[in-house]
Design a protein around this motif. Structure first.
Motif, PDB file in Angstrom:
ATOM      1  N   UNK A  17      47.109  24.574   2.851  1.00  0.00           N
ATOM      2  CA  UNK A  17      47.236  23.217   3.392  1.00  0.00           C
ATOM      3  C   UNK A  17      48.235  23.268   4.550  1.00  0.00           C
ATOM      4  N   UNK A  18      47.731  23.182   5.789  1.00  0.00           N
ATOM      5  CA  UNK A  18      48.602  23.326   6.961  1.00  0.00           C
ATOM      6  C   UNK A  18      49.787  22.367   6.992  1.00  0.00           C
ATOM      7  N   UNK A  19      49.607  21.149   6.559  1.00  0.00           N
ATOM      8  CA  UNK A  19      50.714  20.182   6.602  1.00  0.00           C
ATOM      9  C   UNK A  19      51.883  20.647   5.729  1.00  0.00           C
ATOM     10  N   UNK A  20      51.581  21.187   4.561  1.00  0.00           N
ATOM     11  CA  UNK A  20      52.636  21.705   3.690  1.00  0.00           C
ATOM     12  C   UNK A  20      53.326  22.897   4.345  1.00  0.00           C
ATOM     13  N   UNK A  21      52.524  23.781   4.933  1.00  0.00           N
ATOM     14  CA  UNK A  21      53.083  24.973   5.555  1.00  0.00           C
ATOM     15  C   UNK A  21      53.947  24.621   6.768  1.00  0.00           C
ATOM     16  N   UNK A  22      53.508  23.636   7.521  1.00  0.00           N
ATOM     17  CA  UNK A  22      54.278  23.188   8.684  1.00  0.00           C
ATOM     18  C   UNK A  22      55.633  22.623   8.253  1.00  0.00           C
ATOM     19  N   UNK A  23      55.613  21.837   7.199  1.00  0.00           N
ATOM     20  CA  UNK A  23      56.853  21.266   6.668  1.00  0.00           C
ATOM     21  C   UNK A  23      57.754  22.362   6.112  1.00  0.00           C
ATOM     22  N   UNK A  24      57.157  23.322   5.426  1.00  0.00           N
ATOM     23  CA  UNK A  24      57.925  24.434   4.871  1.00  0.00           C
ATOM     24  C   UNK A  24      58.575  25.252   5.987  1.00  0.00           C
ATOM     25  N   UNK A  25      57.844  25.502   7.061  1.00  0.00           N
ATOM     26  CA  UNK A  25      58.399  26.259   8.185  1.00  0.00           C
ATOM     27  C   UNK A  25      59.576  25.512   8.808  1.00  0.00           C
ATOM     28  N   UNK A  26      59.434  24.215   8.990  1.00  0.00           N
ATOM     29  CA  UNK A  26      60.524  23.412   9.553  1.00  0.00           C
ATOM     30  C   UNK A  26      61.742  23.441   8.633  1.00  0.00           C
ATOM     31  N   UNK A  27      61.500  23.384   7.349  1.00  0.00           N
ATOM     32  CA  UNK A  27      62.581  23.428   6.371  1.00  0.00           C
ATOM     33  C   UNK A  27      63.294  24.776   6.404  1.00  0.00           C
ATOM     34  N   UNK A  28      62.530  25.845   6.477  1.00  0.00           N
ATOM     35  CA  UNK A  28      63.129  27.180   6.551  1.00  0.00           C
ATOM     36  C   UNK A  28      63.945  27.333   7.830  1.00  0.00           C
ATOM     37  N   UNK A  29      63.467  26.752   8.921  1.00  0.00           N
ATOM     38  CA  UNK A  29      64.231  26.778  10.170  1.00  0.00           C
ATOM     39  C   UNK A  29      65.565  26.049   9.980  1.00  0.00           C
ATOM     40  N   UNK A  32      68.049  28.040   8.244  1.00  0.00           N
ATOM     41  CA  UNK A  32      68.443  29.269   8.928  1.00  0.00           C
ATOM     42  C   UNK A  32      67.623  30.480   8.535  1.00  0.00           C
ATOM     43  N   UNK A  33      66.503  30.257   7.878  1.00  0.00           N
ATOM     44  CA  UNK A  33      65.602  31.352   7.475  1.00  0.00           C
ATOM     45  C   UNK A  33      64.540  31.522   8.566  1.00  0.00           C
ATOM     46  N   UNK A  34      65.016  31.960   9.729  1.00  0.00           N
ATOM     47  CA  UNK A  34      64.171  31.996  10.917  1.00  0.00           C
ATOM     48  C   UNK A  34      63.005  32.969  10.811  1.00  0.00           C
ATOM     49  N   UNK A  35      63.225  34.126  10.207  1.00  0.00           N
ATOM     50  CA  UNK A  35      62.129  35.102  10.074  1.00  0.00           C
ATOM     51  C   UNK A  35      61.010  34.561   9.196  1.00  0.00           C
ATOM     52  N   UNK A  36      61.376  33.846   8.143  1.00  0.00           N
ATOM     53  CA  UNK A  36      60.372  33.261   7.266  1.00  0.00           C
ATOM     54  C   UNK A  36      59.623  32.140   7.982  1.00  0.00           C
ATOM     55  N   UNK A  37      60.345  31.349   8.744  1.00  0.00           N
ATOM     56  CA  UNK A  37      59.703  30.280   9.520  1.00  0.00           C
ATOM     57  C   UNK A  37      58.758  30.878  10.549  1.00  0.00           C
ATOM     58  N   UNK A  38      59.197  31.951  11.204  1.00  0.00           N
ATOM     59  CA  UNK A  38      58.359  32.624  12.206  1.00  0.00           C
ATOM     60  C   UNK A  38      57.041  33.089  11.576  1.00  0.00           C
ATOM     61  N   UNK A  39      57.118  33.689  10.407  1.00  0.00           N
ATOM     62  CA  UNK A  39      55.913  34.191   9.729  1.00  0.00           C
ATOM     63  C   UNK A  39      54.933  33.053   9.425  1.00  0.00           C
ATOM     64  N   UNK A  40      55.451  31.917   9.017  1.00  0.00           N
ATOM     65  CA  UNK A  40      54.590  30.771   8.706  1.00  0.00           C
ATOM     66  C   UNK A  40      53.944  30.247   9.983  1.00  0.00           C
ATOM     67  N   UNK A  41      54.737  30.105  11.055  1.00  0.00           N
ATOM     68  CA  UNK A  41      54.165  29.623  12.318  1.00  0.00           C
ATOM     69  C   UNK A  41      53.086  30.575  12.825  1.00  0.00           C
ATOM     70  N   UNK A  55      55.331  26.039  20.576  1.00  0.00           N
ATOM     71  CA  UNK A  55      56.661  25.526  20.902  1.00  0.00           C
ATOM     72  C   UNK A  55      57.629  25.807  19.757  1.00  0.00           C
ATOM     73  N   UNK A  56      57.210  25.516  18.549  1.00  0.00           N
ATOM     74  CA  UNK A  56      58.059  25.751  17.378  1.00  0.00           C
ATOM     75  C   UNK A  56      58.333  27.248  17.198  1.00  0.00           C
ATOM     76  N   UNK A  57      57.310  28.070  17.433  1.00  0.00           N
ATOM     77  CA  UNK A  57      57.488  29.520  17.342  1.00  0.00           C
ATOM     78  C   UNK A  57      58.511  29.994  18.366  1.00  0.00           C
ATOM     79  N   UNK A  58      58.416  29.483  19.573  1.00  0.00           N
ATOM     80  CA  UNK A  58      59.379  29.851  20.607  1.00  0.00           C
ATOM     81  C   UNK A  58      60.796  29.474  20.233  1.00  0.00           C
ATOM     82  N   UNK A  59      60.960  28.297  19.649  1.00  0.00           N
ATOM     83  CA  UNK A  59      62.294  27.848  19.229  1.00  0.00           C
ATOM     84  C   UNK A  59      62.875  28.767  18.153  1.00  0.00           C
ATOM     85  N   UNK A  60      62.030  29.144  17.198  1.00  0.00           N
ATOM     86  CA  UNK A  60      62.487  30.020  16.109  1.00  0.00           C
ATOM     87  C   UNK A  60      62.849  31.394  16.666  1.00  0.00           C
ATOM     88  N   UNK A  61      62.010  31.909  17.549  1.00  0.00           N
ATOM     89  CA  UNK A  61      62.298  33.228  18.121  1.00  0.00           C
ATOM     90  C   UNK A  61      63.571  33.203  18.964  1.00  0.00           C
TER      91      UNK A  61
END
Length: 95
Positions: A17-29, A32-41, A55-61
Motif C-alpha cells: 500500500x503506497x500511502x502507508x509506505x510513503x508515510x513510513x518513509x517520511x517517519x523514518x526521515x 533520522x533513519x535516512x538509509x531506511x527512508x531512501x530504500x522505501x522511496x 524530490x523526497x529521495x533527493x532530500x534524504x540523500x
C-alpha cells in the motif's frame, strides 16, 4: 502517539500500500533513519516514478551526505515537474 510507536504500527501494515509506505518513509526521515527512508522511496519510485518521490529521495540523500546522488534525484524531479507543468512542485524544489 510517539514517532517510534507510529513507526512500529506502520511496519506491520501491508507493504503493497503506497500511502502507508510513503508515510513510513517520511517517519523514518523524521527519526533520522535516512538509509531506511531512501530504500522505501526507491521501492516506491520503482513502482511509479513521480516528481514528488524524486524530490523526497533527493532530500534524504542530501541528509545522508550523498550530494551527487541527491543532485541527480532533484534534477529528475525537476524534469518530471516540468513535463506535467506542475509549477507548485517546482516551487517546492527551489525552496
Amino acid at each position: 502517539m510517539q514517532y517510534r510507536q507510529a513507526e512500529e504500527c506502520l511496519e506491520k501494515e501491508p507493504q503493497d500500500i503506497p500511502a502507508y509506505q510513503l508515510t513510513l518513509a517520511a517517519l523514518k526521515k523524521t527519526l533520522g533513519k535516512y538509509s531506511e527512508a531512501e530504500a522505501i522511496y526507491l521501492a516506491l519510485i520503482e513502482k511509479e516514478p513521480t516528481a514528488d518521490l524524486y524530490l523526497k529521495l533527493g532530500e534524504v540523500r542530501q541528509s545522508l551526505g550523498q550530494y551527487k546522488k541527491a543532485e541527480e534525484a532533484l534534477y529528475r524531479a525537476e524534469e518530471l515537474y516540468k513535463e506535467k507543468d506542475e509549477f507548485k512542485g517546482l516551487e517546492r524544489l527551489y525552496r
